[in-house]
Design an enzyme around this catalytic site. Structure first.
Site, mmCIF file in Angstrom:
data_model
loop_
_atom_site.group_PDB
_atom_site.id
_atom_site.type_symbol
_atom_site.label_atom_id
_atom_site.label_comp_id
_atom_site.label_asym_id
_atom_site.label_seq_id
_atom_site.Cartn_x
_atom_site.Cartn_y
_atom_site.Cartn_z
ATOM 1 N N HIS A 71 -3.465 -5.184 -0.022
ATOM 2 C CA HIS A 71 -3.025 -5.755 1.259
ATOM 3 C C HIS A 71 -3.163 -7.279 1.221
ATOM 4 C CE1 HIS A 71 -2.601 -2.084 3.788
ATOM 5 N NE2 HIS A 71 -3.451 -1.580 2.911
ATOM 6 N N GLU A 129 -1.744 -9.446 2.887
ATOM 7 C CA GLU A 129 -1.620 -10.072 4.209
ATOM 8 C C GLU A 129 -2.965 -10.484 4.786
ATOM 9 O OE1 GLU A 129 -1.624 -5.559 5.191
ATOM 10 O OE2 GLU A 129 -1.063 -6.882 3.541
ATOM 11 N N CYS A 152 0.837 -1.194 0.000
ATOM 12 C CA CYS A 152 0.000 0.000 0.000
ATOM 13 C C CYS A 152 0.881 1.256 0.000
ATOM 14 C CB CYS A 152 -0.974 -0.046 1.170
ATOM 15 S SG CYS A 152 -2.329 1.142 1.025
#
Length: 544
Positions: free
Chosen positions: A514, A516, A378
């Site tokens: 993102h 993750e 990001c």
């Protein structure tokens, strides 16, 4: 028909209700049950999107674009579920909905009250999120006795009465502290916590007692006597080395058997072999690497909870212990890159605002010039683009309009318009509210054939979650690519930059999304697995 487990907490906050609930959910899922998990938060914020990470920790973004509590990240990592906006219900959201209904005249002139209007709305959120599940696990944030949580406690009490005891179960987490001066565990806080819970009409069916040592059977019997909870349902919630041991800890104490018996279910036994493999990989690594995480919230590592876990999951896949060195970006700027000495990879996570930006720029430059594996997420992508523009293209004033609205070289600028996952055109400008105005949720991106990112994903399409307002300015793209930066991923309409790489670098990738948020301990994530593999390769070369 869905059956419900309500998880409450007492004595103190931060007992780990989310982890406990998710661990139980993992065991029940292993028994063949469809599990969903819901978080009720008593704060007045509509969502945590505008809350400081120091106050709240990470904001977890769901597939459909909701900004939610970090516990939903635990839920998705432990249980095979995809959370939605309805899986996190805050007091602010409930009150906002009720007030909006009142303004529209939906209550037909009635006096709008906490009971029944607020409590009914809470129940509607629970029932909507629970659809399609065999068991819905509902965690109530805060601590029993908090004034903020009373409407939620009343709502689940009412729901328990409506559904009946055979279809509802109440689990209460408490603390059993060890007093070193006395040399013994103290059960009185648990007794009083249950007393408080019973005073509002809720009798727990199970207690999970957090302690730093095993609770003796005589102490369990004492707790049982004063709480009306069977001794076999008084569970030791021991502290463990890593959270992925907890499903096995609970299974050994028969927690899932108690749930199955309570609900009258006939299901297979749980096989936690996959979880045991995860724990074994964590406890017996073959390698070890150090990853520098350069950010401005490093004093509260929960601000990067999903990213931390994704790196650990990648370690599992690579049979590697991942040590995360948290580096404050302001310290890095003032003290220099000596803070990065000896690291095997560098990651710059997401963030907002201009504080700490210069230190992150220095971290990216160090990774690029020293050929150290770099992952930008990001803001980490945007930082990488600005650093490249300044130090490779020679655009010394290159900046983001987020950091300097008057910059004459806006390499990064506001996302003005895009199409969301529902096909609707979203528009934003600087005058709009901060809350709920980001580019949010899972959005598809096209990856360039032959790029490193396409090779990692094994596909020319990726679909990761987003949370940002700013993008790479299209007016600079050709110059960036001519200087050696590859734009290897774009949003599905070929408009926004999603992924950048530096092909001449050993491993340098930035993503606007993102990834993750979709990593799990059982499955990992290909991007993070590749990142840690690159860190291992770099370490081997560095030490040879």
């Amino acid at each position: 028909m869905t059956q419900y487990i309500f998880i409450t907490g007492g004595v103190v906050s931060s007992l780990g209700k989310g982890i406990s609930a998710a661990s139980l959910g993992a065991i029940l899922e292993a028994r063949g049950l469809r599990i969903t998990m819901i978080k009720l938060d008593p704060y007045i914020n509509v969502d945590p999107g505008t809350m400081s990470p120091f106050q709240h920790g990470e904001v977890f973004v769901t597939h459909d674009g909701a900004e939610t509590d970090l516990d939903l990240g635990h839920y998705e990592r432990f249980v095979n579920m995809r959370a939605t906006q309805f899986h996190n219900c805050t007091a602010g959201r409930v009150y906002l909905e009720v007030i909006q209904r009142e303004r529209k005249g939906d209550y037909l002139g009635k006096t709008v009250q906490v009971i029944p209007h607020i409590t009914d709305t809470i129940q509607q959120y629970i029932l909507r999120a629970a659809q399609g599940a065999d068991i819905a696990m509902v965690e109530i944030g805060g601590t029993v006795g908090d004034i903020e949580s009373l409407p939620f406690m009343e709502a689940i009490r009412q729901l328990g009465t409506k559904l009946g005891r055979r279809d509802t179960m109440f689990i209460h987490l408490t603390l059993v502290p060890f007093i070193s001066a006395a040399g013994e565990l103290k059960t009185k806080p648990t007794q009083h916590s249950v007393k408080e819970l019973r005073s509002i009409g809720i009798q727990p069916d199970m207690l999970i007692c957090r302690a730093d040592r095993e609770i003796p059977e005589d102490e369990k019997a004492k707790i049982s006597l004063f709480t009306n909870v069977p001794a076999k349902a008084v569970i030791s919630g021991l502290s463990v080395k890593n959270i992925y041991e907890i499903p096995m800890l609970y299974q050994k104490q028969g927690v899932d058997d108690l749930v199955v018996k309570h609900f009258g279910l006939h299901v297979k036994e749980a096989n936690l072999g996959d979880w045991e493999k995860v724990v074994d990989a964590i406890n017996h690594p073959e390698h070890e690497v150090t990853v520098a995480m350069v950010g401005k919230y490093v004093n509260l590592t929960d601000a990067y909870k999903s990213l931390n876990e994704a790196l650990y999951h990648a370690g599992i896949k690579n049979k590697t212990k991942v040590n995360i060195r948290y580096v404050d970006s302001e310290d890095l700027y003032s003290q220099g890159t000596e803070l990065l000495a000896g690291v095997d990879a560098i990651v710059v996570p997401g963030g907002f605002g201009n504080r700490g930006v210069n230190g992150k720029l220095r971290a990216v430059q160090y990774a690029r010039e020293e050929n150290i594996p770099y992952l930008g997420i990001c803001l980490g992508l945007q930082i990488a683009v600005v650093e490249f523009a300044r130090n490779v293209l020679g655009i010394k004033n290159a900046c983001s309009t987020e950091w300097d609205e008057k910059t004459d070289e806006p390499i990064i600028a506001l996302v003005a318009q895009w199409v969301n996952e529902r096909g609707e055109v979203e528009q934003r400008d600087k005058k709009m509210d901060l809350g709920g105005t980001l580019r949010l949720g899972a959005l598809p991106a096209k990856l360039k054939a032959g790029s490193k990112i396409a090779t990692i994903y094994g596909s020319e399409i990726m679909n990761e979650r987003h949370r940002h307002r700013y993008e790479v300015n299209a007016n600079y793209e050709k110059r960036l690519e001519a200087a050696g930066m590859r734009i290897s991923g774009r949003s599905a309409d070929n408009d926004l930059v999603e992924v950048i790489e530096i092909p001449s670098h050993r491993w340098f990738i930035g993503l606007q999304s993102h990834p993750e948020f979709t990593s799990t301990p059982l499955g990992g994530h290909p991007l993070f697995s590749a990142f840690i593999a690159a860190a291992l390769d770099y370490q081997t070369e560095r030490l040879s």
